[in-house]
Design an enzyme around this catalytic site. Structure first.
Site, PDB file in Angstrom:
ATOM      1  N   LYS A  79      -5.005  32.780  62.657  1.00  0.00           N
ATOM      2  CA  LYS A  79      -5.244  32.906  64.166  1.00  0.00           C
ATOM      3  C   LYS A  79      -6.576  32.241  64.431  1.00  0.00           C
ATOM      4  O   LYS A  79      -6.653  31.585  65.486  1.00  0.00           O
ATOM      5  CB  LYS A  79      -4.987  34.264  64.402  1.00  0.00           C
ATOM      6  CG  LYS A  79      -3.742  35.050  64.106  1.00  0.00           C
ATOM      7  CD  LYS A  79      -3.770  36.659  64.585  1.00  0.00           C
ATOM      8  CE  LYS A  79      -4.737  37.324  63.954  1.00  0.00           C
ATOM      9  NZ  LYS A  79      -4.650  37.664  62.554  1.00  0.00           N
ATOM     10  N   GLY A 128      -0.887  37.879  64.655  1.00  0.00           N
ATOM     11  CA  GLY A 128      -0.022  37.806  63.280  1.00  0.00           C
ATOM     12  C   GLY A 128      -0.954  38.460  62.338  1.00  0.00           C
ATOM     13  O   GLY A 128      -2.053  39.281  62.651  1.00  0.00           O
ATOM     14  N   SER A 186      -3.244  42.293  66.862  1.00  0.00           N
ATOM     15  CA  SER A 186      -2.129  42.908  67.706  1.00  0.00           C
ATOM     16  C   SER A 186      -1.076  43.230  67.120  1.00  0.00           C
ATOM     17  O   SER A 186       0.217  42.620  67.602  1.00  0.00           O
ATOM     18  CB  SER A 186      -1.956  42.291  68.991  1.00  0.00           C
ATOM     19  OG  SER A 186      -2.229  40.939  68.936  1.00  0.00           O
ATOM     20  N   SER A 206      -3.513  39.480  59.213  1.00  0.00           N
ATOM     21  CA  SER A 206      -4.833  39.064  58.568  1.00  0.00           C
ATOM     22  C   SER A 206      -4.856  37.979  57.827  1.00  0.00           C
ATOM     23  O   SER A 206      -3.828  38.190  56.952  1.00  0.00           O
ATOM     24  CB  SER A 206      -5.457  40.046  57.880  1.00  0.00           C
ATOM     25  OG  SER A 206      -6.734  39.790  57.577  1.00  0.00           O
ATOM     26  N   GLY A 207      -5.508  36.855  58.115  1.00  0.00           N
ATOM     27  CA  GLY A 207      -5.443  35.641  56.895  1.00  0.00           C
ATOM     28  C   GLY A 207      -4.177  34.602  57.408  1.00  0.00           C
ATOM     29  O   GLY A 207      -3.985  33.928  56.790  1.00  0.00           O
ATOM     30  N   ALA A 208      -3.526  35.026  58.499  1.00  0.00           N
ATOM     31  CA  ALA A 208      -2.304  34.270  58.902  1.00  0.00           C
ATOM     32  C   ALA A 208      -2.697  32.659  59.538  1.00  0.00           C
ATOM     33  O   ALA A 208      -2.185  31.655  59.246  1.00  0.00           O
ATOM     34  CB  ALA A 208      -1.662  34.966  59.886  1.00  0.00           C
TER      35      ALA A 208
HETATM   36  P1  ADP Z   1      -6.971  35.454  60.771  1.00  0.00           P
HETATM   37  O1  ADP Z   1      -7.529  34.948  61.884  1.00  0.00           O
HETATM   38  O2  ADP Z   1      -5.370  35.235  61.273  1.00  0.00           O
HETATM   39  O3  ADP Z   1      -7.118  36.443  60.191  1.00  0.00           O
HETATM   40  P2  ADP Z   1      -8.101  33.225  59.591  1.00  0.00           P
HETATM   41  O4  ADP Z   1      -8.177  31.956  60.421  1.00  0.00           O
HETATM   42  O5  ADP Z   1      -9.480  34.118  59.416  1.00  0.00           O
HETATM   43  O6  ADP Z   1      -7.198  34.188  59.585  1.00  0.00           O
HETATM   44  O7  ADP Z   1      -7.844  32.748  58.188  1.00  0.00           O
HETATM   45  C1  ADP Z   1      -6.854  31.935  57.832  1.00  0.00           C
HETATM   46  C2  ADP Z   1      -7.275  31.113  56.288  1.00  0.00           C
HETATM   47  O8  ADP Z   1      -6.057  30.172  55.940  1.00  0.00           O
HETATM   48  C3  ADP Z   1      -8.268  30.208  56.359  1.00  0.00           C
HETATM   49  O9  ADP Z   1      -9.002  30.158  55.158  1.00  0.00           O
HETATM   50  C4  ADP Z   1      -7.725  28.773  56.611  1.00  0.00           C
HETATM   51  O10 ADP Z   1      -8.693  27.591  56.234  1.00  0.00           O
HETATM   52  C5  ADP Z   1      -6.248  28.883  55.997  1.00  0.00           C
HETATM   53  N1  ADP Z   1      -5.347  28.025  56.324  1.00  0.00           N
HETATM   54  C6  ADP Z   1      -4.561  26.880  55.398  1.00  0.00           C
HETATM   55  N2  ADP Z   1      -3.855  26.525  56.348  1.00  0.00           N
HETATM   56  C7  ADP Z   1      -3.987  26.869  57.586  1.00  0.00           C
HETATM   57  C8  ADP Z   1      -3.446  26.445  58.779  1.00  0.00           C
HETATM   58  N3  ADP Z   1      -2.264  25.420  58.919  1.00  0.00           N
HETATM   59  N4  ADP Z   1      -3.734  27.179  59.836  1.00  0.00           N
HETATM   60  C9  ADP Z   1      -4.732  28.050  59.893  1.00  0.00           C
HETATM   61  N5  ADP Z   1      -5.264  28.424  58.746  1.00  0.00           N
HETATM   62  C10 ADP Z   1      -5.146  27.849  57.409  1.00  0.00           C
END
Ligand code: ADP
Length: 186
Positions: free
Chosen positions: A12, A6, A80, A8-10
């Site tokens: 994961k 997914g 990915s 960035s910021g999704a």
């Molecule tokens: P990624 O690894 O996809 O780049 P991150 O996990 O580092 O994303 O960041 C996701 C952000 O979204 C975090 O700040 C997290 O606290 C927030 N968030 C809010 N709701 C959710 C949720 N249901 N699941 C995952 N992250 C969430």
């Protein structure tokens, strides 16, 4: 192998941490491979061209398959963005002793990811300071047939993780809750 893909910021990495914690509670030996961490520790020479991203994914899949073959659950959180690289990752894992591969598409929309911007990367990308940034100046090819979709916009982390656990339960891939409780008592 649970493969979280997914933008960035999704969500994961956040989901991966929670999933590892809960799989451990179920009595599984679990390893987490995080894309950012692996790049930094093992492949700092790789950039963000399509070719480098494909190499990164192929290497992570290879490592994940070996850890899984040794008997652990492996949770991979890595952007990915290319469908062919994800398909190749699945083949690498499944070809090795028929290890199951669960593709989880964390499909949180781009506008939500931009609003979250946990690492400040979207701000940099949108102002033109970060080239080849997925979703802004590089493509993200959405999975067409993921095993699971999770939109975290209005969902708690715990609910997202529960959906993955349910899917693994349904497929008979993890120790049941009852068996895990019995093991803890022993
Ligand atoms: P990624 O690894 O996809 O780049 P991150 O996990 O580092 O994303 O960041 C996701 C952000 O979204 C975090 O700040 C997290 O606290 C927030 N968030 C809010 N709701 C959710 C949720 N249901 N699941 C995952 N992250 C969430």
């Amino acid at each position: 192998v649970v493969w979280l893909t997914g933008l960035s910021g999704a969500g994961k990495t956040t989901i991966a941490y929670d999933l590892v914690r809960r799989l451990n509670l179920r009595g599984h030996v679990t390893e987490h491979l995080d894309g950012d961490e692996i790049r930094q520790m093992l492949f700092p020479e790789l950039g963000f061209t399509r070719k480098d991203r494909e190499t990164n994914i192929a290497r992570i899949a290879w490592v994940a398959s070996r850890i899984a073959r040794a008997g652990a659950c492996v949770v991979v959180s890595v952007l990915s963005p290319y469908a062919s690289a994800r398909a190749h990752a699945r083949t690498t894992v499944e070809a090795l002793c028929v290890i199951p591969f669960l593709e989880v598409y964390v499909c949180t929309p781009l506008d939500v990811c931009i609003a979250r911007d946990p690492k400040g990367l979207y701000a940099q990308a949108l102002s033109g300071h970060l080239p080849e940034f997925t979703g802004i100046s590089a493509p993200y090819e959405q999975p067409q047939n993921p095993d699971l979709r999770l939109d975290t916009t209005d969902q708690s982390v715990s609910d997202s993780t529960s959906q993955i656990i349910s899917e693994l339960d349904l497929r008979g891939l993890i120790i049941s809750r009852t068996a895990a409780a019995l093991m803890r008592r022993e």
